[in-house]
Write a protein that holds these residues in place. Structure first.
Motif, PDB file in Angstrom:
ATOM      1  N   TRP A 114       0.834  -1.214   0.000  1.00 43.98           N
ATOM      2  CA  TRP A 114       0.000   0.000   0.000  1.00 43.98           C
ATOM      3  C   TRP A 114       0.861   1.253   0.000  1.00 43.98           C
ATOM      4  CZ3 TRP A 114      -4.859  -0.832  -1.092  1.00 43.98           C
ATOM      5  CH2 TRP A 114      -5.465  -2.035  -0.709  1.00 43.98           C
ATOM      6  N   HIS A 169       1.405   3.347  -3.154  1.00 39.99           N
ATOM      7  CA  HIS A 169       0.237   4.005  -3.746  1.00 39.99           C
ATOM      8  C   HIS A 169      -0.086   5.342  -3.083  1.00 39.99           C
ATOM      9  CE1 HIS A 169      -0.681   0.678  -6.407  1.00 39.99           C
ATOM     10  NE2 HIS A 169      -0.360  -0.115  -5.394  1.00 39.99           N
ATOM     11  N   LEU A 225      -7.306   4.853   4.642  1.00 38.24           N
ATOM     12  CA  LEU A 225      -7.150   3.788   3.655  1.00 38.24           C
ATOM     13  C   LEU A 225      -8.180   2.713   3.944  1.00 38.24           C
ATOM     14  CD1 LEU A 225      -5.662   2.117   1.451  1.00 38.24           C
ATOM     15  CD2 LEU A 225      -4.062   1.401   3.257  1.00 38.24           C
ATOM     16  N   LYS A 259     -11.664  -1.792  -0.368  1.00 39.01           N
ATOM     17  CA  LYS A 259     -12.057  -1.023  -1.541  1.00 39.01           C
ATOM     18  C   LYS A 259     -10.855  -0.661  -2.412  1.00 39.01           C
ATOM     19  CE  LYS A 259     -16.040   0.927   0.774  1.00 39.01           C
ATOM     20  NZ  LYS A 259     -16.680   2.138   1.291  1.00 39.01           N
ATOM     21  N   ALA A 276      -8.828   1.758  -1.900  1.00 35.49           N
ATOM     22  CA  ALA A 276      -8.868   3.203  -2.068  1.00 35.49           C
ATOM     23  C   ALA A 276      -8.671   3.909  -0.730  1.00 35.49           C
ATOM     24  CB  ALA A 276     -10.205   3.612  -2.672  1.00 35.49           C
ATOM     25  N   LYS A 335      -9.409   7.968   1.215  1.00 36.70           N
ATOM     26  CA  LYS A 335     -10.096   9.260   1.145  1.00 36.70           C
ATOM     27  C   LYS A 335      -9.370  10.249   2.038  1.00 36.70           C
ATOM     28  CE  LYS A 335     -14.396  11.673   1.894  1.00 36.70           C
ATOM     29  NZ  LYS A 335     -15.764  11.640   2.347  1.00 36.70           N
TER      30      LYS A 335
END
Length: 151
Positions: free
Chosen positions: A29, A32, A61, A65, A67, A69
């Protein structure tokens, strides 16, 4: 007259704030979200709270998903906690207190460094029902979900 007394259930923690650790702990992760070099906590259901130490911007995190936010900049972890983690909408939709309580009644209390994990994972067809949960190490969880998502 018959009176019923109900013992109030102690609610399990919805999240854990930790001394900041390197985002390297998240495994794949990290690449990213390169600006977010610190993990400052995680939820009982496996979301991670990351901070950019240069801008004090915080993201959440959501591994299932794939993703994250942004929740903007905050002066401190305490300010982030007060304005985001304790916000009723965030608590209801991300931290899911009723679900955490139901899961804890099946699985029990979490050992230190563990989170509740459904089996199978929801993105693999798991139902997310409380009886499908167990607990596992939070850092191992982040690596496994990343591998399953082919990060």
């Amino acid at each position: 007259m018959l009176s019923l007394f109900f013992k109030k259930q102690k609610h399990p923690p919805l999240y854990y704030l930790i001394n900041p650790v390197s985002a390297e702990m998240l495994g794949p992760w990290e690449k990213h979200f390169p600006a977010f070099k610190q993990v400052i906590g995680y939820s009982s259901l496996g979301s991670f709270f990351l901070r950019n130490p240069n801008s004090n911007e915080y993201i959440v995190l959501h591994p299932y998903k794939g993703a994250a936010k942004s929740y903007g900049s905050h002066k401190s972890v305490n300010a982030f906690e007060k304005s985001v983690l304790k916000e009723p909408g965030f608590e209801e939709y991300v931290l899911r207190p009723d679900h955490v309580l139901a899961v804890s009644q099946v699985v029990g209390e979490l050992p230190q460094g563990h989170i509740y994990i459904p089996q199978p994972y929801p993105f693999l067809g798991g139902s997310d029902a409380p009886e499908t949960y167990n607990h596992g190490d939070v850092w191992v969880f982040s690596h496994i979900v990343a591998q399953m998502m082919d990060l």
